[in-house]
Structure formats: structure tokens, C-alpha cells
Design a protein around this motif. Sequence first.
Motif, PDB file in Angstrom:
ATOM      1  N   UNK A 176       0.833  -1.199   0.000  1.00 55.21           N
ATOM      2  CA  UNK A 176       0.000   0.000   0.000  1.00 55.21           C
ATOM      3  C   UNK A 176       0.870   1.252   0.000  1.00 55.21           C
ATOM      4  N   UNK A 177       1.899   1.255   0.837  1.00 56.96           N
ATOM      5  CA  UNK A 177       2.857   2.366   0.924  1.00 56.96           C
ATOM      6  C   UNK A 177       4.230   1.786   1.206  1.00 56.96           C
ATOM      7  N   UNK A 178       5.275   2.503   0.813  1.00 55.15           N
ATOM      8  CA  UNK A 178       6.628   2.012   1.094  1.00 55.15           C
ATOM      9  C   UNK A 178       7.640   3.140   1.023  1.00 55.15           C
ATOM     10  N   UNK A 179       8.703   2.999   1.810  1.00 53.97           N
ATOM     11  CA  UNK A 179       9.890   3.837   1.637  1.00 53.97           C
ATOM     12  C   UNK A 179      11.111   2.943   1.869  1.00 53.97           C
ATOM     13  N   UNK A 180      12.281   3.520   2.041  1.00 57.60           N
ATOM     14  CA  UNK A 180      13.497   2.720   2.141  1.00 57.60           C
ATOM     15  C   UNK A 180      13.557   1.864   3.401  1.00 57.60           C
ATOM     16  N   UNK A 181      12.806   2.235   4.428  1.00 54.73           N
ATOM     17  CA  UNK A 181      12.902   1.524   5.702  1.00 54.73           C
ATOM     18  C   UNK A 181      11.761   0.596   6.020  1.00 54.73           C
ATOM     19  N   UNK A 182      10.590   0.809   5.414  1.00 56.21           N
ATOM     20  CA  UNK A 182       9.417   0.018   5.796  1.00 56.21           C
ATOM     21  C   UNK A 182       8.364   0.043   4.701  1.00 56.21           C
ATOM     22  N   UNK A 183       7.457  -0.920   4.785  1.00 58.63           N
ATOM     23  CA  UNK A 183       6.339  -0.994   3.837  1.00 58.63           C
ATOM     24  C   UNK A 183       5.057  -1.311   4.589  1.00 58.63           C
ATOM     25  N   UNK A 184       3.950  -0.809   4.077  1.00 54.84           N
ATOM     26  CA  UNK A 184       2.632  -1.170   4.588  1.00 54.84           C
ATOM     27  C   UNK A 184       2.006  -2.130   3.585  1.00 54.84           C
ATOM     28  N   UNK A 185       1.621  -3.316   4.046  1.00 48.68           N
ATOM     29  CA  UNK A 185       1.146  -4.385   3.170  1.00 48.68           C
ATOM     30  C   UNK A 185      -0.265  -4.780   3.585  1.00 48.68           C
ATOM     31  N   UNK A 186      -1.119  -4.988   2.605  1.00 49.44           N
ATOM     32  CA  UNK A 186      -2.504  -5.400   2.841  1.00 49.44           C
ATOM     33  C   UNK A 186      -2.546  -6.899   3.134  1.00 49.44           C
ATOM     34  N   UNK A 187      -2.938  -7.281   4.372  1.00 48.04           N
ATOM     35  CA  UNK A 187      -3.059  -8.696   4.743  1.00 48.04           C
ATOM     36  C   UNK A 187      -4.431  -9.264   4.401  1.00 48.04           C
ATOM     37  N   UNK A 190      11.650   4.702   8.995  1.00 47.00           N
ATOM     38  CA  UNK A 190      10.669   3.808   9.621  1.00 47.00           C
ATOM     39  C   UNK A 190       9.663   4.604  10.442  1.00 47.00           C
ATOM     40  N   UNK A 191      10.139   5.604  11.170  1.00 50.22           N
ATOM     41  CA  UNK A 191       9.218   6.420  11.971  1.00 50.22           C
ATOM     42  C   UNK A 191       8.208   7.148  11.089  1.00 50.22           C
ATOM     43  N   UNK A 192       8.686   7.659   9.955  1.00 48.97           N
ATOM     44  CA  UNK A 192       7.771   8.317   9.010  1.00 48.97           C
ATOM     45  C   UNK A 192       6.738   7.336   8.478  1.00 48.97           C
ATOM     46  N   UNK A 193       7.179   6.103   8.195  1.00 47.65           N
ATOM     47  CA  UNK A 193       6.244   5.114   7.655  1.00 47.65           C
ATOM     48  C   UNK A 193       5.229   4.673   8.707  1.00 47.65           C
TER      49      UNK A 193
END
Length: 798
Positions: free
Chosen positions: A480-491, A511-514
Motif C-alpha cells: 500500500x505504501x513504502x519507503x526505504x525503511x518500511x512498507x505497509x502491506x494489505x493482509x 521507519x518512523x515516518x512510515x
Amino acid sequence: MERHIRRAAVIGSGVMGASIAAHLANVGIPCLLLDIVPGQLTEDEKRKGLKLDSKEVRNRLAVNAIKRLKKTKPAPLYDGDLASFITPGNIEDDLGRIKEVDWVVEVIVEKLDIKKQLFKRVEKVWEKGTIVSSNTSGISINAMVDGLSEEFKKHFLGTHFFNPPRYMKLLEIIPGKQTLPEIVDVMNRFCEKKLGKGVVIAKDTPNFIANRIGAYSMHVTLNEMLDKGYTVEEIDACTGPAIGRPKSATFRTLDLVGLDTFVHIANNMYEKVTDEAEKQVFKVPDILQNLVEKGWIGEKAGQGFYKKVKNEKGKKILSLNVQTMEYEPQKKAVGASLEAAKMAKGTKQKLKSLLSLQDRYSELAWNTLKKVLIYSAEKVGEIADSILEIDEAMKWGFNWELGPFETWDAIGLETSVKRMEAEGSSVPQWVKDWIEAGNKSFYKKQEGTTFFVSDGAYKQLEPKPEVISLRTLKEQKKVVKANSGASLIDLGDGIACLEFHSPNNAIGADILMMIEQSMEEVRSNYDGLVIANQGRNFCVGANLMMLLMEAQDEEWDEVEHIIRMFQNTMYHLKQFEKPVIAAPHRMTLGGGVEVCLPADQVVASAETYYGLVEVGVGLIPAGGGCKELICRLSNSVTNPEADIQPYVNKIFETIGMAKVSTSALDAKKLGYLRNNDTVVVHQDHLIYEAKQAALRLVQQEYAPKPKVDIRVVGSEGKALLKLGAYQMRLAGYISDHDQLIANKLAHVLAGGDVPAGTRVSEQYMLDLEREAFLSLCGEPKTQQRMQYMLSKGKPLRN
């Protein structure tokens, strides 16, 4: 009627039997542990006036085995108190008690005649329907029950645990000719879901799957060394991480397993296999025989292919010169192909790099690897039904990154087979037919679904609902969203997963921003949030390198900004209006713990090593770790007159000594996890269980946590904490700098210089954390500790 295994009995209280009983205790299965009756009294028993018929004497072997469980390293038990689930006994007095259990597992000496005698005795007291298994590592399952009743055979099978049972994922289930399919299904389900094992179904052939392939790999490597004159160090350099194998590679692994044990496995193979060429591979080389005769059998004897010796710097490891049979200082293997493999990222690229450069080490890797690949292909259908069981057995039992057939795909199936045949190797016909049919690999992925070759066609790998793969979801475009440190994934089902993927999953601004962005997304489009990942470790803490650089440059505004950002993000996570579940696994340290503390519930892998360890680098927790533990304490003590100082003392000790749990259950004892936090034994099921926990909170019409003030012990309590640190300094247990850190920690945990019993806000506590953290960042000795940790990987005492 569905079967359940609620009680078990283990016959044989040696290292393996006791460890299997321990793991049953780990998952809450009461267990009877039986062994033979001793024939003589010990001196201690004589002094106590005991007789051979005393119960204490007759149960001695099992009783002593249970005692050893609490001292053994690595620990077989999640927590020493779990030993209470194990009841000691002996096979003379207590064998009849197997009528009380649902599963009996035999773990006695690896001799067929002795096992057969035992099972004859077991059958006489056996309750029809009770499952009975042998934990043999290679003896025929059918031969063990030859001559016993058909009914007994229907309920009998092999269950081969790998050592140590708590930590090793693989469990081979070996059905006999008469074993009922439903019995296999029951054990498969129980061992996977309850014991947390990766189960493979093996055929009743010598040494089953993993030991068959693993022993063959060891032998061809040994033979290559002896034929071509490689050193022990050269072999281990080429057969470890360079090809996706553990750091222990070949000879450190042999030393750990025990050369005597390996010789036993090899002799079993030599006696049982019928093909003469295969038999010759398993013939024990003279060097191994000599080492066993000398008693140089590996780690348990203090020497094998390697030997630890003391020197002026502490300890030094020497390696065996197989030509002279003398121990010598190790000589590092250096070569272009090894360097290329070291620089490459990921096992597939390492393999390609190692094999592409034609030098001495590339040749070694190729000559051993090709034989293992061909042998594995020859054994499909004989030792297992498909390539899948073989690959999984080697990954789970020997910790290979890739199984043999995955390795073959990685190096290029077509090109490697051409090279093998050009060099005169005989590749199994089914492999050549598969390639001629136009197939370029044994596995393929299509729209996130995995297929593997089975009976000359691609077969879909059936997904298990309990196993959620974030990699597969990303392949299915579920990010759903991603940057260099983390991603948001639809489960799916309205739940999203926040995955860390920075180097070592260390927490930085990305990661904090994500996390903040993920909360915005979940607020609008989802019902709940899971924080989990499938990296080697959940999170080893904050980005220490970045913090040290800013501190050394005296960029204090930037350091404060980073800490404030961390604190604010964790506070927002705690107050988030949708349920948040954290799912840590393995190393979860410092900032990794602070990410979990605000969650509504933690669903932790049983193997979670959890701790606020900041004092190890001269700091204190400042992402809400101190505040959150004191807040939980304040909320749990409802009586305003109750003395909370003893509990604050415990938190002070836990953080001040950088205590790390040895398991998720131990994390509960240390106070890091709460009663409503849950433990998952099978790590592959962790994200699924976290998702289910989030869905349950949604169904319960989740409401955000109310804001509450925190009761603190104030200046009086701080004085007591500081007194404890002062006494430790006087006794020489801590240094001056340790005492300085402890005093800062005491100030924060006590709530500063307010009167005892004062109620303060969470923001007030966060401000105290941040101020203490910033002041410690400016200390030269703290910066030295940070630098040392980054360069050496261990804490500095200065």
C-alpha cells in the motif's frame, strides 16, 4: 472423532529424550519420562541410607535428567519452571502408565534389537489407539515392529526430531507399511501446530531424508579434501555462507555433531545401501576413524578438526593439519571467487559469483555441489515423494538457505546440467527429460503462487492459511505504501501489516515516518494494524551509527529531533483509534521493544529475545521504554496506599542490567510482556496469529486506551535507587560511568524530584527520558561504548 494429544510419555531420559520431554513441557503437554532402573547405588545414595528398591533410586535416571534440563545450554526449556510438567519414572514400575497418555515416543539407544525388545514390552501394556513412535535417526521403522500385532503397527511410526528439539525446526515423520493415514495426519498436524515444527514425510529408507543427503554431502566434501589436498579452513570457507550454508560449514558442524555420531550414521548407511558406488561414498575415511580412536571426537572432547587452546589473549582456535595430524594456527583461505561470493548479496548471487570464477575454490565448490545435486535427484521417489520434502528437510534440518533443487535453479538448471554431462557426470534421466520438455527450473512462480516439479509436471504448492508470506504478498502487488525503511502491506480482511526492511531492521527516520503514514492509511481504509516482519530478527534497536555521528558532530538539535520524533510516534501509536498488534521474533532489542510496548497486544514468537539494552551503549531507553513500564505498573496498582517501590526497583534492575529474555515466556517473567500477550511456537504462523488477534479486537468494538496520569515514587524513591547503584559501585560490580547511567535512569523511573505518590503525565515522563538520553549522548565514555558496539558487536565496560 478428532484425535487430540494432551498427554505424552517419553521412554529414554538421555540428552535427546529429556530434551523432547522438555519441548513437550514448553507447549504445555504433561509428560511422563521413563528410563531403566539403576543396578547400583551411588555413594550419595548410600550415605542417605537408600536401597535399590527406594523410589528415589529407581527413578534416578529420569530425576537427574529433569534436573539437568534447568542447567543445560542452550536451554531446552523456555522457562525452568516448566520442568514441573515432566513426571519422572522407570520402565519397571511405570510402563503401565502409558495407558494414561495419547502418545508414547521411544528415545533409547540406536540399536535395533534393544528397540524391538522394548516395543514388545510396550505392546503388552499398550492401550489400543494410543500412538507410539520412535525417535530413531536412521533405523528401519518396519523392522522395529516386525512380529508385533497388526493393530500396534497401524498406530506406529517414526518421529525423528533434530537436536536440539526446542530450536531445530525439522521433524521427519516416517510412516511404516501398516501405519494408518489418519495417524500420520494427526501427528503431522500436532507436530506442526502444537510443537512448532516443519514436518516432512519421509520414506522408511536408511537415515531418511536430511541425514541421507547431509551425510552424503559431508562425505563427498571429505573425499574432495583428501583427493585434492585442501585444508580444513579452505573446505569450511567454501562450504559455509559462500554457498548458503551455516557458518559452521563442514568441519565445525562435524565437531558440533560429534565425529563418533557421524561415523555411526555413515556406518549405518554403508551397511544398508545396496548400490556399490553409493556404498563406497559412505565408507568412513581413515582420518575420521583415526580421530575417533584417539578420542578427538569434536566439541564434547575439546578437539576434533578444531581445537581451542588458551593463550595470553584468552582463547585461540587451532585447526587440524590432516597431513601431519598436528594442530596449527588457522590460515585464512583467500581467493578471487571467495571474495566475489563475500561481496555478493543473497545466496543466489553468492553461488553464481563463487562458481563463475575458475579458481581453486570455485572448483572445490563445483565438484562437491554437483555430486550433491545429482545424488538428491537420484533419491527423489526413494527417500521422499517429491523435491519439496528434500529441499525443506535440508533447509530445516541442516539450516541450508536453499535446498538442493532450489540451489540447482539458482545456478542455472540447463547450463549446469550441460557442464555436468560434459565432465562425464551421469544426470538422472528424469532431470534431462524435464529440461527437454522445455522447462528451465524445478520451481516457478506465477502471480504469487509457487509451483514445483512432481511426476513430470508442475504441481501447485498448496498454501497453508496459517502461513502468511510477506514476500508473496508483495509479489501479488499488495504493498500500500513504502519507503526505504518500511512498507505497509494489505493482509486482507481489513488488516494491514507494517514491515521493517532497513539494514538489520534498525529504526531510523524512514521507519518512523512510515509508522505515521501507516496510521493515516489504516485510519481511513483499514480496521487494524499489525507490526511484523520476516527478517532474521524483528529489530535490533535504533540506528546507532546515525546517532553516534550526530553526537560526535555535536548536532544536539538533530539528536533531540530524532528522539522527540521517536517518542511522539510511539505515543501516537499507543493512542491510535484502531487496534495495533506487534509480532516480534528472535532479537527484539532497545527500540524494537519500544515499538512493541504501545501495542494493544503483543503476539510473540516463542523464540523472542526481548530487552531494553540501551545501557550497554551508555544510554537509557528514550523512545518511551522507561515511561511505558512505569505507566503499566501505575495502572496495575489500584490501591493508592500500596507501596510500589519494590516494583520500581525491579524495573530499575531489569533496565539497568540490560536483561534480555531467553524466550517469550521469560519476557513475561521480566515484565516486558503482559498477561494478555500471547506466545506462538511456530514462527511461520506468527503473522497469521497476529492478524487473528487484530480481528478479534475489531469484533469486540475496540476503543482507544484512555489517557491516565502515572503515579511515581519521586525523590524518595530515586534516593533508594541511587543508593543501590552506589553500593554496587563500592562493591566493584559497576564502573563510575555505569553509576552515572544508573543515576540518570533512577531519575527517570522515579519521576524526577517530585514528592512520592505524585501523579505525572506521560509527556512529563517522556521529557525526563529525552533529557537524560541527550545528556548521556554528550559523555565521551558513552560515545566510546557506542563506537565499540558498532565495531566489535559487544558492549564495552569503561
